[in-house]
Design a protein around this motif. Structure first.
Motif, PDB file in Angstrom:
ATOM      1  N   PHE A  69      49.360  24.179  45.531  1.00  0.00           N
ATOM      2  CA  PHE A  69      51.137  25.051  46.182  1.00  0.00           C
ATOM      3  C   PHE A  69      52.273  24.901  44.649  1.00  0.00           C
ATOM      4  CE2 PHE A  69      47.965  25.457  49.874  1.00  0.00           C
ATOM      5  CZ  PHE A  69      47.598  26.327  50.030  1.00  0.00           C
ATOM      6  N   ASP A  70      52.093  23.773  44.500  1.00  0.00           N
ATOM      7  CA  ASP A  70      53.162  23.923  43.651  1.00  0.00           C
ATOM      8  C   ASP A  70      53.817  24.820  42.824  1.00  0.00           C
ATOM      9  OD1 ASP A  70      55.282  22.299  41.958  1.00  0.00           O
ATOM     10  OD2 ASP A  70      54.135  20.942  42.506  1.00  0.00           O
ATOM     11  N   PRO A  71      54.416  25.585  42.741  1.00  0.00           N
ATOM     12  CA  PRO A  71      54.588  26.171  41.508  1.00  0.00           C
ATOM     13  C   PRO A  71      54.670  25.792  40.269  1.00  0.00           C
ATOM     14  CG  PRO A  71      57.240  26.012  42.413  1.00  0.00           C
ATOM     15  CD  PRO A  71      55.938  25.275  43.096  1.00  0.00           C
ATOM     16  N   ASN A  72      54.962  24.882  39.915  1.00  0.00           N
ATOM     17  CA  ASN A  72      54.759  24.232  38.560  1.00  0.00           C
ATOM     18  C   ASN A  72      53.508  23.651  37.809  1.00  0.00           C
ATOM     19  OD1 ASN A  72      57.603  23.099  38.535  1.00  0.00           O
ATOM     20  ND2 ASN A  72      57.022  21.794  39.566  1.00  0.00           N
ATOM     21  N   ASN A  73      52.483  24.045  38.923  1.00  0.00           N
ATOM     22  CA  ASN A  73      51.233  24.347  37.961  1.00  0.00           C
ATOM     23  C   ASN A  73      50.401  25.211  38.703  1.00  0.00           C
ATOM     24  OD1 ASN A  73      50.919  20.835  38.758  1.00  0.00           O
ATOM     25  ND2 ASN A  73      50.941  21.208  40.796  1.00  0.00           N
ATOM     26  N   VAL A  74      51.534  26.041  38.352  1.00  0.00           N
ATOM     27  CA  VAL A  74      50.266  27.575  38.471  1.00  0.00           C
ATOM     28  C   VAL A  74      49.890  28.009  37.502  1.00  0.00           C
ATOM     29  CG1 VAL A  74      52.459  29.583  38.213  1.00  0.00           C
ATOM     30  CG2 VAL A  74      50.553  29.847  39.482  1.00  0.00           C
ATOM     31  N   GLN A  75      48.497  28.533  37.750  1.00  0.00           N
ATOM     32  CA  GLN A  75      48.144  29.125  36.465  1.00  0.00           C
ATOM     33  C   GLN A  75      49.086  30.757  35.492  1.00  0.00           C
ATOM     34  OE1 GLN A  75      44.307  29.839  36.750  1.00  0.00           O
ATOM     35  NE2 GLN A  75      44.205  30.175  34.169  1.00  0.00           N
ATOM     36  N   PRO A  76      49.039  30.160  33.964  1.00  0.00           N
ATOM     37  CA  PRO A  76      50.421  32.103  33.979  1.00  0.00           C
ATOM     38  C   PRO A  76      48.608  33.437  34.203  1.00  0.00           C
ATOM     39  CG  PRO A  76      49.852  30.401  32.368  1.00  0.00           C
ATOM     40  CD  PRO A  76      49.296  29.613  33.546  1.00  0.00           C
ATOM     41  N   SER A  77      49.853  34.408  34.122  1.00  0.00           N
ATOM     42  CA  SER A  77      48.811  35.361  34.025  1.00  0.00           C
ATOM     43  C   SER A  77      48.183  35.683  32.481  1.00  0.00           C
ATOM     44  CB  SER A  77      49.384  36.210  34.695  1.00  0.00           C
ATOM     45  OG  SER A  77      50.859  36.799  34.039  1.00  0.00           O
ATOM     46  N   SER A  78      49.337  35.111  31.683  1.00  0.00           N
ATOM     47  CA  SER A  78      48.401  35.602  30.704  1.00  0.00           C
ATOM     48  C   SER A  78      49.056  33.923  29.314  1.00  0.00           C
ATOM     49  CB  SER A  78      49.373  36.322  30.029  1.00  0.00           C
ATOM     50  OG  SER A  78      49.304  36.520  28.089  1.00  0.00           O
ATOM     51  N   THR A  79      48.132  34.136  28.999  1.00  0.00           N
ATOM     52  CA  THR A  79      47.954  32.543  27.803  1.00  0.00           C
ATOM     53  C   THR A  79      49.330  32.645  27.234  1.00  0.00           C
ATOM     54  OG1 THR A  79      46.102  33.553  26.705  1.00  0.00           O
ATOM     55  CG2 THR A  79      46.032  32.048  27.593  1.00  0.00           C
ATOM     56  N   ALA A  80      49.055  34.119  26.114  1.00  0.00           N
ATOM     57  CA  ALA A  80      50.792  34.583  25.411  1.00  0.00           C
ATOM     58  C   ALA A  80      52.192  33.969  26.237  1.00  0.00           C
ATOM     59  CB  ALA A  80      51.014  35.825  25.494  1.00  0.00           C
ATOM     60  N   PHE A  81      52.172  33.690  27.251  1.00  0.00           N
ATOM     61  CA  PHE A  81      53.347  32.840  27.253  1.00  0.00           C
ATOM     62  C   PHE A  81      54.304  32.009  26.671  1.00  0.00           C
ATOM     63  CE2 PHE A  81      52.957  35.385  31.969  1.00  0.00           C
ATOM     64  CZ  PHE A  81      53.748  36.634  31.501  1.00  0.00           C
ATOM     65  N   ALA A  82      52.339  31.298  26.369  1.00  0.00           N
ATOM     66  CA  ALA A  82      52.934  29.786  25.495  1.00  0.00           C
ATOM     67  C   ALA A  82      53.471  29.680  24.668  1.00  0.00           C
ATOM     68  CB  ALA A  82      51.614  29.165  25.401  1.00  0.00           C
ATOM     69  N   ASN A  83      53.876  31.857  23.680  1.00  0.00           N
ATOM     70  CA  ASN A  83      53.986  31.346  22.577  1.00  0.00           C
ATOM     71  C   ASN A  83      56.017  31.962  22.693  1.00  0.00           C
ATOM     72  OD1 ASN A  83      52.399  30.154  21.047  1.00  0.00           O
ATOM     73  ND2 ASN A  83      51.190  32.356  21.533  1.00  0.00           N
ATOM     74  N   GLN A  84      55.828  32.698  23.953  1.00  0.00           N
ATOM     75  CA  GLN A  84      57.515  33.001  24.546  1.00  0.00           C
ATOM     76  C   GLN A  84      58.573  31.651  24.514  1.00  0.00           C
ATOM     77  OE1 GLN A  84      56.771  35.995  27.695  1.00  0.00           O
ATOM     78  NE2 GLN A  84      55.589  37.311  26.248  1.00  0.00           N
ATOM     79  N   PRO A  85      59.812  31.989  24.714  1.00  0.00           N
ATOM     80  CA  PRO A  85      60.875  31.756  25.369  1.00  0.00           C
ATOM     81  C   PRO A  85      61.015  31.031  26.383  1.00  0.00           C
ATOM     82  CG  PRO A  85      61.912  33.267  24.364  1.00  0.00           C
ATOM     83  CD  PRO A  85      60.178  33.855  24.008  1.00  0.00           C
ATOM     84  N   ASP A  86      60.579  29.619  26.763  1.00  0.00           N
ATOM     85  CA  ASP A  86      60.648  28.809  27.610  1.00  0.00           C
ATOM     86  C   ASP A  86      59.233  28.729  28.555  1.00  0.00           C
ATOM     87  OD1 ASP A  86      63.117  28.004  27.821  1.00  0.00           O
ATOM     88  OD2 ASP A  86      63.920  29.080  28.891  1.00  0.00           O
ATOM     89  N   GLN A  87      58.735  29.299  27.976  1.00  0.00           N
ATOM     90  CA  GLN A  87      56.987  29.606  28.020  1.00  0.00           C
ATOM     91  C   GLN A  87      56.916  30.401  29.227  1.00  0.00           C
ATOM     92  OE1 GLN A  87      55.632  25.910  28.463  1.00  0.00           O
ATOM     93  NE2 GLN A  87      54.978  25.509  26.188  1.00  0.00           N
ATOM     94  N   GLY A  88      57.671  31.574  29.183  1.00  0.00           N
ATOM     95  CA  GLY A  88      57.239  32.318  30.697  1.00  0.00           C
ATOM     96  C   GLY A  88      58.420  32.104  31.381  1.00  0.00           C
ATOM     97  N   LYS A  89      58.455  30.652  32.242  1.00  0.00           N
ATOM     98  CA  LYS A  89      59.174  30.378  33.044  1.00  0.00           C
ATOM     99  C   LYS A  89      60.851  30.806  32.964  1.00  0.00           C
ATOM    100  CE  LYS A  89      55.791  26.499  33.099  1.00  0.00           C
ATOM    101  NZ  LYS A  89      55.867  25.035  33.189  1.00  0.00           N
ATOM    102  N   ILE A  90      60.894  30.859  34.083  1.00  0.00           N
ATOM    103  CA  ILE A  90      62.009  30.775  34.712  1.00  0.00           C
ATOM    104  C   ILE A  90      62.606  29.091  35.227  1.00  0.00           C
ATOM    105  CG2 ILE A  90      64.353  31.058  37.208  1.00  0.00           C
ATOM    106  CD1 ILE A  90      62.691  33.531  37.268  1.00  0.00           C
TER     107      ILE A  90
END
Length: 514
Positions: A69-90
């Protein structure tokens, strides 16, 4: 058989029997289990019971592991986040997770708890050192002056004067000289943990209600300088009853039993609301609470115990930035029905407004944004009016030496009290703000304390009533004056009164009978 012999025979039979019965009663009394701690319905509601693990669904499995349940281990809803700023994370501030008052963003409750509990001994020791430097903390108790339920009143002054000075020397100095020499004996009393602030309860109250315990800071002023606990309760609707508390702290457990035959159903409902926990800045269920366990909050009468106070304090909610906020003691609700101005700074003009806005200010430090995170409750005007109805029932203690317009009855007063009344309305200038019969003036006044101290001063603050003042230590808005004698010394300096020692003593004698 003669009457004397019959009497002697009966005595020989009955006395041993009585002794045996008394002995049996004493033995039975000894067998009785020790009294249980006072039941706390709120604590009981919040505390789950430990039950034996007997069913399969109670067992923890690999699916229950915390890292899942650790938010750092969550699977993103899109692989496109990897190319976005901060990989889509806050990566910085996240409103729903960030603990308020934490030194670093994104600290978990466990991290804050560990840090605060480690710092707690140092925080408490530093405040204790400050108090010992400023005050004589070993109380002197009056042999005859007591509060309504019998607690002796502490006698002062308690302030430690600078070496080589005395009260007369200070009184003959100019404000500028006192300030330049840093000699004023009553500078502002700080909150023990200013960066966090928040409500802090005395240990005598925490012992009865453990849910009020904070893990980061302790109450600082010794019990001898606080109001009695539990305080007496006086109802303006039933003055003939005197104290109606029956020696109990009114809570959600006993209010119906104690008051159902004394007040109206509307007032009883208002009392219920005043005893209902509401999430508060330090006592709630979120990560930024300062209680070890999640809490439903505090009730209005947790702070205004029995419609009075036990000297709890927090920070004034009306000032920013944080370092400009001042320590603020909980004031009594006694005599509220005759007060036209409420709160030390906000100058609210009705008890209904005060009741409605108190949770938005004191409860949440004036921060509505974070209030909703913690679980703010919107009080409708019907419940607010019921709460106000009950608050208006709390009366001040009887003052049998005062006439109906607030002056001493000469036949009942001592010579010292009569002389003190003369000082109060004359040389002492007390009545400039504290006007009878309620000894207040519905105004805010600025004492301009920056003349005497190196702090910037607090600006205008409401005049509080002096009726029943002997039962409301410590004094001033931040509790900096532990006794009435300290308060008289404070005003003797601030108003340049040049009172003699006899005049000071007489003034204290008068204040005690108000």
């Amino acid at each position: 058989m003669s009457k004397k012999r019959i009497t002697a025979t009966l005595a020989a039979v009955l006395v041993p029997a009585a002794v045996m019965v008394a002995s049996q009663g004493w033995t039975e009394q000894q067998k009785q289990p020790p009294p249980k701690a006072p039941h706390d319905a709120v604590q009981d509601f919040q505390t789950p019971r430990q039950v034996p693990i007997t069913r399969p669904e109670q067992h923890k499995t690999n699916e229950d592991r915390p890292e899942k349940f650790d938010p750092n281990n969550v699977q993103p809803s899109s692989t496109a986040f990897a190319n976005q700023p901060d990989q889509g994370k806050i990566l910085g501030f996240d409103f729903y997770r960030d603990p308020l008052n934490a030194k670093h963003p994104m600290m978990t409750f466990e991290e804050v708890y560990k840090q605060d509990t480690a710092q707690r001994p140092q925080v408490n020791a530093q405040q204790r050192k400050l108090l010992e430097m400023r005050y004589i903390l070993s109380p002197k108790l009056s042999p005859d002056a007591k509060m309504s339920r019998g607690k002796p009143i502490a006698v002062g002054p308690t302030a430690r004067l600078p070496q080589g000075s005395d009260w007369n020397q200070l009184a003959n100095m100019t404000p500028e000289d006192i300030r330049s020499g840093n000699l004023f004996p009553y500078p502002p009393l700080p909150h023990p943990k200013q960066s966090t602030g928040g409500q802090v309860f005395p240990q005598i109250q925490i012992d009865m209600f453990p849910r009020l315990q904070r893990y980061d800071v302790d109450f600082d002023i010794p019990d001898a300088f606080l109001p009695e606990f539990p305080p007496a309760i006086f109802l303006q609707s039933r003055p003939e009853l005197g104290d109606v508390s029956r020696g109990e702290v009114v809570s959600i457990n006993n209010f119906e039993r104690l008051f159902k035959d004394l007040i109206t159903p509307v007032q009883l409902d208002g009392l219920r609301m005043l005893l209902t926990p509401i999430p508060q800045e330090e006592f709630n269920s979120t990560d930024d609470r300062k209680s070890a366990q999640p809490s439903l909050g505090v009730a209005c009468l947790d702070c205004h115990v029995n419609g009075h106070t036990t000297g709890q304090f927090h920070l004034s909610p009306d000032i920013r930035p944080q370092e400009r906020r001042f320590r603020l003691d909980t004031t009594s609700l006694r005599g509220l029905y005759n007060q036209q101005v409420h709160a030390s700074k906000r100058s609210l003009r009705s008890v209904e407004d005060f009741t409605e806005f108190e949770q938005r200010t004191a409860y949440f430090n004036g921060d509505q944004v974070h209030a909703f995170k913690k679980g703010a409750i919107i009080l409708d005007r019907v419940r607010v009016s019921h709460m106000a109805q009950m608050q208006n029932m709390f009366d001040v203690p009887p003052a049998p030496k005062l006439d109906p317009v607030g002056f001493l009855i000469p036949e009942k007063a001592t010579q010292a009290e009569m002389a003190g009344q003369k000082v109060f309305f004359g040389k002492g200038r007390c009545s400039s703000c504290h006007q009878p019969p309620w000894y207040m003036d519905q105004q805010l006044h600025d004492l301009k304390m920056e003349r005497f101290t190196r702090e910037p001063g607090d600006g205008p603050i409401k005049t509080f009533t002096l009726r029943g003042i002997k039962e409301s230590p410590p004094y001033m808005h931040d509790g900096r004056c532990f006794t009435l004698e300290d308060t008289v010394e404070f005003f003797n300096l601030v108003l340049s009164l040049k009172l003699t020692q006899e005049e000071k003593n007489n003034l204290v004698a008068f204040l005690r009978v108000l």
